[in-house]
Design an enzyme around this catalytic site. Structure first.
Site, PDB file in Angstrom:
ATOM      1  N   CYS A 195       0.990 -10.312  -1.696  1.00 29.09           N
ATOM      2  CA  CYS A 195       1.596  -9.223  -0.938  1.00 29.09           C
ATOM      3  C   CYS A 195       0.675  -7.992  -0.892  1.00 29.09           C
ATOM      4  O   CYS A 195      -0.438  -8.085  -0.397  1.00 29.09           O
ATOM      5  CB  CYS A 195       2.974  -8.913  -1.497  1.00 29.09           C
ATOM      6  N   HIS A 237      -0.586  -8.773   2.437  1.00 31.98           N
ATOM      7  CA  HIS A 237       0.503  -8.513   3.381  1.00 31.98           C
ATOM      8  C   HIS A 237      -0.084  -7.858   4.640  1.00 31.98           C
ATOM      9  O   HIS A 237      -0.964  -6.996   4.545  1.00 31.98           O
ATOM     10  CB  HIS A 237       1.543  -7.586   2.746  1.00 31.98           C
TER      11      HIS A 237
END
Length: 97
Positions: free
Chosen positions: A40, A61
């Site tokens: 992420c 991400h």
């Protein structure tokens, strides 16, 4: 064999980045060519400032892709570069595992 894995998200990735002991442990692991990974936001927010993604292709991400050096940024769900494995986020966690 030990493995360091950094979860993503904000403010968690920022808090991880600010932990000097964690930085020392993970830096030692990277120097010893032991496995470590981030998912992420953590590749961009935690590992990049520590210099642990230097000369490695990484992903993170989509909201944080602009923080990565263009030459090393990869738009894939999972990216394995040597001992470092990175992933885009929660939707890629099974593939990451």
């Amino acid at each position: 064999m030990s493995f360091s894995l950094f979860k993503g998200g904000i403010p968690g990735s920022v808090q991880l980045r600010e932990c000097e002991i964690l930085k020392q442990i993970t830096s030692r692991q990277a120097e010893e060519k032991r496995l470590y990974g981030a998912i992420c936001a953590a590749p961009a927010v935690t590992l990049l400032p520590w210099g642990l993604s230097r000369k490695k292709q990484i992903t993170c991400h989509p909201a944080f892709m602009d923080k990565l050096p263009t030459f090393w940024a990869v738009k894939s769900n999972i990216q394995v570069s040597g001992e470092l494995t990175t992933s885009r986020g929660p939707g890629t966690s099974f593939e990451f595992a």
